[in-house]
Design a protein around this motif. Sequence first.
Motif, PDB file in Angstrom:
ATOM      1  N   ILE A  65       0.834  -1.204   0.000  1.00  0.00           N
ATOM      2  CA  ILE A  65       0.000   0.000   0.000  1.00  0.00           C
ATOM      3  C   ILE A  65       0.869   1.254   0.000  1.00  0.00           C
ATOM      4  N   CYS A  66       1.902   1.256   0.830  1.00  0.00           N
ATOM      5  CA  CYS A  66       2.794   2.420   0.907  1.00  0.00           C
ATOM      6  C   CYS A  66       3.558   2.618  -0.399  1.00  0.00           C
ATOM      7  N   GLU A  67       3.983   1.536  -1.021  1.00  0.00           N
ATOM      8  CA  GLU A  67       4.697   1.646  -2.296  1.00  0.00           C
ATOM      9  C   GLU A  67       3.798   2.248  -3.371  1.00  0.00           C
ATOM     10  N   SER A  68       2.524   1.878  -3.369  1.00  0.00           N
ATOM     11  CA  SER A  68       1.604   2.448  -4.352  1.00  0.00           C
ATOM     12  C   SER A  68       1.332   3.927  -4.090  1.00  0.00           C
ATOM     13  N   ILE A  69       1.489   4.355  -2.836  1.00  0.00           N
ATOM     14  CA  ILE A  69       1.242   5.755  -2.488  1.00  0.00           C
ATOM     15  C   ILE A  69       2.454   6.632  -2.800  1.00  0.00           C
ATOM     16  N   VAL A  70       3.653   6.215  -2.392  1.00  0.00           N
ATOM     17  CA  VAL A  70       4.839   7.064  -2.530  1.00  0.00           C
ATOM     18  C   VAL A  70       5.376   7.073  -3.960  1.00  0.00           C
ATOM     19  N   GLN A  71       5.063   6.037  -4.770  1.00  0.00           N
ATOM     20  CA  GLN A  71       5.468   6.003  -6.176  1.00  0.00           C
ATOM     21  C   GLN A  71       6.971   6.261  -6.369  1.00  0.00           C
ATOM     22  N   LYS A  72       7.795   5.507  -5.624  1.00  0.00           N
ATOM     23  CA  LYS A  72       9.259   5.554  -5.741  1.00  0.00           C
ATOM     24  C   LYS A  72       9.867   6.902  -5.325  1.00  0.00           C
TER      25      LYS A  72
ATOM     26  N   ALA B  59       5.406  -0.084   8.307  1.00  0.00           N
ATOM     27  CA  ALA B  59       6.002   1.249   8.298  1.00  0.00           C
ATOM     28  C   ALA B  59       5.097   2.408   8.629  1.00  0.00           C
ATOM     29  N   PHE B  60       5.698   3.642   8.724  1.00  0.00           N
ATOM     30  CA  PHE B  60       4.993   4.886   9.019  1.00  0.00           C
ATOM     31  C   PHE B  60       5.740   6.101   8.435  1.00  0.00           C
ATOM     32  N   ASN B  61       5.090   7.334   8.351  1.00  0.00           N
ATOM     33  CA  ASN B  61       5.743   8.514   7.750  1.00  0.00           C
ATOM     34  C   ASN B  61       5.358   9.866   8.350  1.00  0.00           C
ATOM     35  N   GLU B  62       6.150  10.916   8.117  1.00  0.00           N
ATOM     36  CA  GLU B  62       5.943  12.228   8.737  1.00  0.00           C
ATOM     37  C   GLU B  62       5.530  13.310   7.765  1.00  0.00           C
ATOM     38  N   LYS B  63       6.439  14.170   7.293  1.00  0.00           N
ATOM     39  CA  LYS B  63       6.072  15.197   6.335  1.00  0.00           C
ATOM     40  C   LYS B  63       6.164  14.605   4.941  1.00  0.00           C
ATOM     41  N   LYS B  64       5.982  15.479   3.915  1.00  0.00           N
ATOM     42  CA  LYS B  64       6.011  14.955   2.556  1.00  0.00           C
ATOM     43  C   LYS B  64       7.388  14.395   2.259  1.00  0.00           C
ATOM     44  N   TYR B  65       7.640  13.211   2.796  1.00  0.00           N
ATOM     45  CA  TYR B  65       8.897  12.488   2.552  1.00  0.00           C
ATOM     46  C   TYR B  65      10.103  13.371   2.846  1.00  0.00           C
ATOM     47  N   LYS B  66      10.049  14.037   4.001  1.00  0.00           N
ATOM     48  CA  LYS B  66      11.132  14.939   4.392  1.00  0.00           C
ATOM     49  C   LYS B  66      12.428  14.168   4.540  1.00  0.00           C
ATOM     50  N   ASN B  67      13.480  14.659   3.897  1.00  0.00           N
ATOM     51  CA  ASN B  67      14.807  14.026   3.915  1.00  0.00           C
ATOM     52  C   ASN B  67      14.759  12.589   3.393  1.00  0.00           C
ATOM     53  N   GLY B  68      13.800  12.324   2.499  1.00  0.00           N
ATOM     54  CA  GLY B  68      13.707  10.983   1.931  1.00  0.00           C
ATOM     55  C   GLY B  68      13.224   9.933   2.909  1.00  0.00           C
ATOM     56  N   VAL B  69      12.516  10.363   3.962  1.00  0.00           N
ATOM     57  CA  VAL B  69      12.030   9.433   4.993  1.00  0.00           C
ATOM     58  C   VAL B  69      10.505   9.393   4.948  1.00  0.00           C
TER      59      VAL B  69
ATOM     60  N   THR C 214       8.434   8.175  18.288  1.00  0.00           N
ATOM     61  CA  THR C 214       8.838   7.810  16.928  1.00  0.00           C
ATOM     62  C   THR C 214       9.878   6.700  16.970  1.00  0.00           C
ATOM     63  N   ILE C 215       9.743   5.769  16.033  1.00  0.00           N
ATOM     64  CA  ILE C 215      10.658   4.627  15.935  1.00  0.00           C
ATOM     65  C   ILE C 215      11.004   4.418  14.469  1.00  0.00           C
ATOM     66  N   PHE C 216      12.285   4.265  14.171  1.00  0.00           N
ATOM     67  CA  PHE C 216      12.723   3.976  12.812  1.00  0.00           C
ATOM     68  C   PHE C 216      12.731   2.473  12.600  1.00  0.00           C
ATOM     69  N   ILE C 217      11.951   2.007  11.602  1.00  0.00           N
ATOM     70  CA  ILE C 217      12.003   0.597  11.218  1.00  0.00           C
ATOM     71  C   ILE C 217      13.243   0.356  10.377  1.00  0.00           C
ATOM     72  N   THR C 218      13.446   1.239   9.402  1.00  0.00           N
ATOM     73  CA  THR C 218      14.646   1.240   8.565  1.00  0.00           C
ATOM     74  C   THR C 218      15.077   2.698   8.448  1.00  0.00           C
ATOM     75  N   PRO C 219      16.238   2.984   7.856  1.00  0.00           N
ATOM     76  CA  PRO C 219      16.663   4.384   7.726  1.00  0.00           C
ATOM     77  C   PRO C 219      15.694   5.262   6.944  1.00  0.00           C
ATOM     78  N   THR C 220      14.796   4.682   6.142  1.00  0.00           N
ATOM     79  CA  THR C 220      13.881   5.488   5.325  1.00  0.00           C
ATOM     80  C   THR C 220      12.423   5.347   5.741  1.00  0.00           C
ATOM     81  N   VAL C 221      12.145   4.595   6.796  1.00  0.00           N
ATOM     82  CA  VAL C 221      10.760   4.393   7.235  1.00  0.00           C
ATOM     83  C   VAL C 221      10.677   4.652   8.736  1.00  0.00           C
ATOM     84  N   LYS C 222       9.813   5.594   9.115  1.00  0.00           N
ATOM     85  CA  LYS C 222       9.681   5.981  10.516  1.00  0.00           C
ATOM     86  C   LYS C 222       8.234   5.817  10.970  1.00  0.00           C
ATOM     87  N   LEU C 223       8.056   5.199  12.121  1.00  0.00           N
ATOM     88  CA  LEU C 223       6.736   5.036  12.733  1.00  0.00           C
ATOM     89  C   LEU C 223       6.533   6.094  13.803  1.00  0.00           C
TER      90      LEU C 223
END
Length: 546
Positions: free
Chosen positions: A281-288, A307-317, A357-366
């Motif tokens: 679902i997240c991959e279909s939303i962020v579109q790479k 996964a989870f997210n904050e601003k419009k993919y701020k700093n690629g996260v 806030t918790i980072f699952i990976t360097p680019t995905v934050k909950l």
Amino acid sequence: MPRKKPYSEKQKKLQLKEKRKKKQNSENDSDEGSNQEENDKVGSSSKVEEDVPPAQSLQQQSSHSTKTLDPNRYRLQFLQESNASLKKKRELGRQILHPVSELELELCEDDSEPYINIAKRPPWHYNCSSAELQKTETKYFQEYVEKIFAEHDLNKLSYFELNLETWRQLWRVLEMSDIVLIIVDIRYPMLHFSPALYNHVVNDLGKHAVLILNKVDMVPPELVIAWKEHFLLKYPKLHIACFTSYPKEAITNIIPGKAKKKRNRGGRFAINMGARELLEICESIVQKKVDLSSWRHKIESENEASAFNEKKYKNGVLTIGCTGYPNVGKSSLLNGLKGEKVVSVSKTPGHTKHFQTIFITPTVKLCDCPGLVFPSKCEKALQVLAGIYPISQVREPFSAVRYLCERVNIVNILHLQHPDPPTKEWSPYDICEAFAIKRGMITAKAGRPDIHRSANLILRMGLDGRLCLALRPPGFTQNRDIWKEHQETRGLIEKLSKYRSSVMESSDGSDGEFDSDKDENENETSSDEEDIKMTTKNPFALLCDD
């Protein structure tokens, strides 16, 4: 110099108590402009002052330290019921039960009546000082609560959060999130889903909303799929994923005559079933626009994730906000997505005090938001059963026991004997008294059956899922056989079986417990499994006996 007059230990304790009381009063006086006192003023305007009872603060903690941190800053605050209302409910607790039909389990919102809007953060800018911002938010929230009290009947309003600090946590999470998860307990999805929150996230904020049907291992798979289709039809912009954090014997494989056990909370945190679905679902939303390959690698290496997210993919996260009512499993979901314990969990509503806030990976934050109860007109007894209101602080438990007993045949499940043998009709009082006698719960002074203690235990068993109550979408009862043969139902059964097998193999049969806040009745409830006998493969047959 004359000697001091000696005094007893009792007098010494009273003296220390007085000192602590004076100290607390002085701290409160010096904090008149604090957020907590602003919250206490909410709902106390002159317009509704005479009609609205005061707010009741739950989970109150004592504090004797000189630290500036207030442990009660984020405590639950609900509107307090009047003594007259409680007395009337206690009297109703002695009236005979009237079991309802299965159709009464089908619950849906009334489209003819508009929903109650949620509190939204008032406009602000970075030039505002902290004091100005707090003043603006406090004034707005007070007007918001006053408007609800003025426009709606207080007797029909449900419990909802009156603590401004908790609403502020929600506002921060919604602001910083790109994708917002709305987590619901699959047993009570319409109770936990707020149309106002969905409308605010999708239409006002222009963000994506993902509905998480959590604890899907606790109900029949066909019910999960029926609710999923119901939400997709009613809210077309909603993405939906099914989750469970704890493995358990598949609901369709329950052995007749065997006790319905508590959910197995293993010591190892297995990544949630449904994490791959959320990733897609997240991959279909962020579109790479965000590199989620590390998240996919984590899922593939551990056979699941999220996964989870904050601003419009701020700093690629990608920052994903996690919202929902208390006790729907938000913190457990985070631990499952991470694959290890990163936040504490508890059955007590309001356990999470501050967003984290918790980072699952360097680019995905909950981002985990504290549980927040939105205003609605659902029954308060149902809110108690769903774990929204702390069971230990319920002042009148018999209305919630009535709601449960009229939909679940507790007498047969717990094998109760009527305390008054010639009588065959049951009331909530009779059921609580019979259960207290069966379990040996006796009051200390009078030696009578402790009906309040047994009532609380029955409610906890309902919250744990050992007394099987689950609401249904409209039309489910009539079309149950169709939903059983649905293609997605078969797929869900297969997923649950694979998930349970993989987790049980990796856990090596460990039976660890990770609850940071153990249930106060843990010793009592551990043996209740012997009382709950499953007489059919389908637990929904227990909801109503014809």
